[in-house]
Design an enzyme around this catalytic site. Structure first.
Site, PDB file in Angstrom:
ATOM      1  N   LYS A  71     -31.719 -36.363 -18.323  1.00 11.45           N
ATOM      2  CA  LYS A  71     -30.345 -36.846 -18.079  1.00 11.45           C
ATOM      3  C   LYS A  71     -29.772 -36.160 -16.828  1.00 11.45           C
ATOM      4  CE  LYS A  71     -28.125 -39.328 -20.235  1.00 11.45           C
ATOM      5  NZ  LYS A  71     -27.983 -40.818 -20.266  1.00 11.45           N
ATOM      6  N   GLU A  96     -25.170 -32.046 -22.476  1.00  5.59           N
ATOM      7  CA  GLU A  96     -26.351 -31.184 -22.582  1.00  5.59           C
ATOM      8  C   GLU A  96     -26.902 -30.779 -21.213  1.00  5.59           C
ATOM      9  OE1 GLU A  96     -29.242 -32.101 -25.511  1.00  5.59           O
ATOM     10  OE2 GLU A  96     -27.772 -32.808 -26.948  1.00  5.59           O
TER      11      GLU A  96
HETATM   12  P1  NAD Z   1     -29.285 -44.759 -28.728  1.00  6.52           P
HETATM   13  O1  NAD Z   1     -30.617 -44.099 -28.747  1.00  6.52           O
HETATM   14  O2  NAD Z   1     -28.595 -45.062 -30.008  1.00  6.52           O
HETATM   15  O3  NAD Z   1     -29.379 -46.148 -27.935  1.00  6.52           O
HETATM   16  C1  NAD Z   1     -30.098 -46.286 -26.753  1.00  6.52           C
HETATM   17  C2  NAD Z   1     -30.229 -47.776 -26.457  1.00  6.52           C
HETATM   18  O4  NAD Z   1     -30.956 -47.914 -25.224  1.00  6.52           O
HETATM   19  C3  NAD Z   1     -31.000 -48.544 -27.523  1.00  6.52           C
HETATM   20  O5  NAD Z   1     -30.360 -49.763 -27.821  1.00  6.52           O
HETATM   21  C4  NAD Z   1     -32.355 -48.802 -26.876  1.00  6.52           C
HETATM   22  O6  NAD Z   1     -32.985 -49.988 -27.328  1.00  6.52           O
HETATM   23  C5  NAD Z   1     -31.970 -48.904 -25.406  1.00  6.52           C
HETATM   24  N1  NAD Z   1     -33.095 -48.557 -24.516  1.00  6.52           N
HETATM   25  C6  NAD Z   1     -33.902 -47.479 -24.616  1.00  6.52           C
HETATM   26  N2  NAD Z   1     -34.843 -47.535 -23.654  1.00  6.52           N
HETATM   27  C7  NAD Z   1     -34.587 -48.655 -22.932  1.00  6.52           C
HETATM   28  C8  NAD Z   1     -35.224 -49.255 -21.800  1.00  6.52           C
HETATM   29  N3  NAD Z   1     -36.306 -48.698 -21.225  1.00  6.52           N
HETATM   30  N4  NAD Z   1     -34.696 -50.393 -21.307  1.00  6.52           N
HETATM   31  C9  NAD Z   1     -33.600 -50.963 -21.888  1.00  6.52           C
HETATM   32  N5  NAD Z   1     -32.996 -50.459 -22.967  1.00  6.52           N
HETATM   33  C10 NAD Z   1     -33.490 -49.321 -23.482  1.00  6.52           C
HETATM   34  O7  NAD Z   1     -28.383 -43.858 -27.773  1.00  6.52           O
HETATM   35  P2  NAD Z   1     -26.841 -43.451 -27.903  1.00  6.52           P
HETATM   36  O8  NAD Z   1     -26.729 -42.286 -28.779  1.00  6.52           O
HETATM   37  O9  NAD Z   1     -26.063 -44.669 -28.154  1.00  6.52           O
HETATM   38  O10 NAD Z   1     -26.576 -42.950 -26.402  1.00  6.52           O
HETATM   39  C11 NAD Z   1     -26.217 -43.874 -25.388  1.00  6.52           C
HETATM   40  C12 NAD Z   1     -26.050 -43.115 -24.077  1.00  6.52           C
HETATM   41  O11 NAD Z   1     -25.036 -42.137 -24.218  1.00  6.52           O
HETATM   42  C13 NAD Z   1     -27.300 -42.365 -23.633  1.00  6.52           C
HETATM   43  O12 NAD Z   1     -27.399 -42.475 -22.238  1.00  6.52           O
HETATM   44  C14 NAD Z   1     -27.035 -40.927 -24.044  1.00  6.52           C
HETATM   45  O13 NAD Z   1     -27.707 -40.030 -23.189  1.00  6.52           O
HETATM   46  C15 NAD Z   1     -25.539 -40.853 -23.877  1.00  6.52           C
HETATM   47  N6  NAD Z   1     -24.839 -39.886 -24.757  1.00  6.52           N
HETATM   48  C16 NAD Z   1     -25.053 -39.906 -26.109  1.00  6.52           C
HETATM   49  C17 NAD Z   1     -24.336 -39.017 -26.927  1.00  6.52           C
HETATM   50  C18 NAD Z   1     -24.510 -39.002 -28.424  1.00  6.52           C
HETATM   51  O14 NAD Z   1     -23.954 -38.124 -29.093  1.00  6.52           O
HETATM   52  N7  NAD Z   1     -25.230 -39.945 -29.020  1.00  6.52           N
HETATM   53  C19 NAD Z   1     -23.440 -38.126 -26.349  1.00  6.52           C
HETATM   54  C20 NAD Z   1     -23.263 -38.121 -24.948  1.00  6.52           C
HETATM   55  C21 NAD Z   1     -23.974 -39.022 -24.164  1.00  6.52           C
HETATM   56  O1  DAU Z   2     -24.205 -33.292 -26.906  1.00  6.89           O
HETATM   57  C1  DAU Z   2     -24.496 -34.645 -26.719  1.00  6.89           C
HETATM   58  C2  DAU Z   2     -25.844 -34.973 -27.311  1.00  6.89           C
HETATM   59  O2  DAU Z   2     -25.688 -34.910 -28.719  1.00  6.89           O
HETATM   60  C3  DAU Z   2     -26.375 -36.331 -26.872  1.00  6.89           C
HETATM   61  O3  DAU Z   2     -26.597 -36.320 -25.492  1.00  6.89           O
HETATM   62  C4  DAU Z   2     -27.672 -36.663 -27.604  1.00  6.89           C
HETATM   63  O4  DAU Z   2     -28.113 -37.966 -27.256  1.00  6.89           O
HETATM   64  C5  DAU Z   2     -27.417 -36.589 -29.095  1.00  6.89           C
HETATM   65  O5  DAU Z   2     -28.616 -36.836 -29.812  1.00  6.89           O
HETATM   66  C6  DAU Z   2     -26.838 -35.229 -29.482  1.00  6.89           C
HETATM   67  O6  DAU Z   2     -27.822 -34.169 -29.340  1.00  6.89           O
HETATM   68  P1  DAU Z   2     -27.999 -33.009 -30.452  1.00  6.89           P
HETATM   69  O7  DAU Z   2     -29.356 -32.461 -30.323  1.00  6.89           O
HETATM   70  O8  DAU Z   2     -26.855 -32.072 -30.420  1.00  6.89           O
HETATM   71  O9  DAU Z   2     -27.840 -33.912 -31.792  1.00  6.89           O
HETATM   72  P2  DAU Z   2     -28.661 -33.944 -33.176  1.00  6.89           P
HETATM   73  O10 DAU Z   2     -27.886 -34.836 -34.086  1.00  6.89           O
HETATM   74  O11 DAU Z   2     -30.107 -34.210 -32.990  1.00  6.89           O
HETATM   75  O12 DAU Z   2     -28.508 -32.442 -33.690  1.00  6.89           O
HETATM   76  C7  DAU Z   2     -27.223 -31.863 -33.896  1.00  6.89           C
HETATM   77  C8  DAU Z   2     -27.443 -30.438 -34.347  1.00  6.89           C
HETATM   78  O13 DAU Z   2     -28.013 -30.442 -35.655  1.00  6.89           O
HETATM   79  C9  DAU Z   2     -28.418 -29.660 -33.486  1.00  6.89           C
HETATM   80  O14 DAU Z   2     -27.983 -28.315 -33.394  1.00  6.89           O
HETATM   81  C10 DAU Z   2     -29.733 -29.735 -34.251  1.00  6.89           C
HETATM   82  C11 DAU Z   2     -29.291 -29.782 -35.699  1.00  6.89           C
HETATM   83  N1  DAU Z   2     -30.155 -30.560 -36.635  1.00  6.89           N
HETATM   84  C12 DAU Z   2     -30.495 -31.823 -36.285  1.00  6.89           C
HETATM   85  C13 DAU Z   2     -31.273 -32.591 -37.121  1.00  6.89           C
HETATM   86  C14 DAU Z   2     -31.692 -33.999 -36.733  1.00  6.89           C
HETATM   87  C15 DAU Z   2     -30.527 -30.015 -37.847  1.00  6.89           C
HETATM   88  O15 DAU Z   2     -30.199 -28.854 -38.171  1.00  6.89           O
HETATM   89  N2  DAU Z   2     -31.311 -30.763 -38.677  1.00  6.89           N
HETATM   90  C16 DAU Z   2     -31.722 -32.039 -38.368  1.00  6.89           C
HETATM   91  O16 DAU Z   2     -32.462 -32.659 -39.161  1.00  6.89           O
END
Ligand code: NAD
Ligand code: DAU
Length: 355
Positions: free
Chosen positions: A165, A137
């Site tokens: 980020k 992102e």
């Molecule tokens: P998540 O929200 O599921 O988990 C985040 C974790 O960090 C939780 O266990 C939370 O308790 C911990 N945390 C939050 N604030 C904290 C603090 N101040 N101190 C210590 N721990 C803390 O997130 P995720 O989806 O597993 O994402 C993990 C990492 O990967 C993030 O850095 C996110 O930006 C990155 N990322 C996520 C996605 C995705 O699709 N979910 C994609 C690309 C990158």
């Molecule tokens: O691209 C990586 C990112 O993907 C990570 O860095 C983020 O931590 C992760 O949350 C995710 O971000 P998005 O905003 O893409 O994910 P989210 O699941 O929130 O939404 C996916 C798409 O779906 C987005 O276009 C918004 C839409 N959406 C989301 C929700 C929660 C809906 O239409 N309805 C919903 O209720």
């Protein structure tokens, strides 16, 4: 025995990383540092918590004194930093907590590593690594269907989450340039799979379909995301941690773009089959709601560098990954119930009631 600090290991991706590293690398001692916010859940790690090489440390990365002490007391060989506030919608309603955790928290970790590792900085055989896990992102949004995010794409974050980020990525690179801290960064696309908190699109839709609740599609559902199974991300992190070149950035993606609406239709069809409901039942729940402010149109990763240089590719086809995900949620309804009671109910009301 090398000590590795994994931050955010109780969250979605972090728990898969902790599982992979504790089970595949008995020579490592894995320290999972997590504040256990609403997104952190130790239940995610119930199958590894008894392992001798797993240790849980409850703590907050925004607490600089605590983080310094942790690094002074433990000679960490490496850090895999995942702790973050991760939900875009929450960043729109509460941007400053994203600045605190994602920017200040990351700077605290970098600073503690800089001080603790001072005798090794600048050495060519750098026996340390600070691995920062970031997101696609930071590159903003794509409009031309022929465009993809490359490691060289200019940063253009458009939400408070992605701005926080991007800022943390800049701090990581600045510590490398200024203090010679050995760092590596990866920027990954959207993950999906077991243990995904149901505020995000796929698990939220699965949860609502089970409950026969409206399926809130933002805007017209035309936004596109590139989905990667979470275990493939954990494997990419493993490959980059062990083979990545210090100072480099690697994009990670699924080559798997879906329009949100098409994805929701596919989920409805899969869930109808799994739940034994008549075809077409769940799609009647689709409800178009007010769009996300500043909603990025399309994300799509070009992960050629990771494939060519380190040999990583996604392993799962989406149909298989999605089926495994749906099966996991259906088999773990207690997990879903635990994380969606209490605070989640309040969040859901606030986010969707008047949308
Ligand atoms: P998540 O929200 O599921 O988990 C985040 C974790 O960090 C939780 O266990 C939370 O308790 C911990 N945390 C939050 N604030 C904290 C603090 N101040 N101190 C210590 N721990 C803390 O997130 P995720 O989806 O597993 O994402 C993990 C990492 O990967 C993030 O850095 C996110 O930006 C990155 N990322 C996520 C996605 C995705 O699709 N979910 C994609 C690309 C990158
Ligand atoms: O691209 C990586 C990112 O993907 C990570 O860095 C983020 O931590 C992760 O949350 C995710 O971000 P998005 O905003 O893409 O994910 P989210 O699941 O929130 O939404 C996916 C798409 O779906 C987005 O276009 C918004 C839409 N959406 C989301 C929700 C929660 C809906 O239409 N309805 C919903 O209720």
């Amino acid at each position: 025995m090398k000590k590795i600090l994994v931050t955010g290991g109780a969250g979605f991706i972090g728990s898969h990383v902790v599982r992979r590293f504790t089970t595949q690398y008995p020579e490592y001692q894995i320290y999972n540092l997590d504040a256990l916010t609403y997104a952190g859940n130790l239940e995610n790690l119930s199958d590894v918590e008894q392992l001798n090489n797993y240790h849980f440390v409850k703590g907050d990365i925004t607490d600089a004194v605590f983080i310094d002490q942790l690094f002074q007391e433990n000679d960490f060989y490496g850090v895999i930093h995942l702790a973050a506030e991760s939900h875009v919608d929450r960043s729109i309603s509460d941007p400053l907590s994203f600045v605190m955790t994602n920017v200040v928290g990351t700077a605290n970790l970098l600073n503690a590593a800089r001080k603790a590792w001072k005798d090794d900085l600048g050495k060519s055989d750098a026996p340390r690594l600070f691995y920062h896990v970031s997101t696609d992102e930071v590159y903003g949004e794509l409009h031309d269907p022929n465009d993809f995010f490359l490691e060289t794409t200019k940063y253009d974050p458009r939400s408070p989450y992605s701005a926080s980020k991007a800022s943390s990525d800049h701090f990581v690179r600045a510590y490398h340039a200024t203090y010679k801290l050995p760092v590596v960064i990866s920027n990954c696309s959207n993950n999906y799979g077991p243990n995904h908190f149901p505020e995000k699109l796929i698990p939220l839709m699965i949860h609502n379909i089970i409950q026969n609740k409206p399926l809130p599609v933002y805007g017209k559902g035309e936004n596109v995301r590139d989905w990667l199974f979470v275990e493939d991300h954990a494997r990419a992190i493993d490959v980059i941690f062990h083979k990545g070149v210090v100072g480099e950035t690697y994009n990670i993606g699924g080559h798997n773009e879906w329009k949100n609406l098409d994805l929701v239709f596919l989920l409805c069809k899969t869930m109808d089959e799994k739940l034994g409901r008549e075809a077409g039942t769940s799609e009647k729940l689709i409800t178009y709601v007010t769009d996300r402010a500043g909603h990025d149109l399309r994300y799509a990763i070009d992960a050629t560098k990771l494939k060519n240089e380190l040999g990583w590719e996604p392993s799962l086809q989406f149909a298989e990954g999605l089926e495994r995900t749906v099966d996991w949620y259906l088999a773990n309804e207690a997990w879903l119930e635990n994380v969606t009671s209490g605070a989640y109910q309040k969040y859901y009301e606030g986010m969707y009631a008047a949308r």
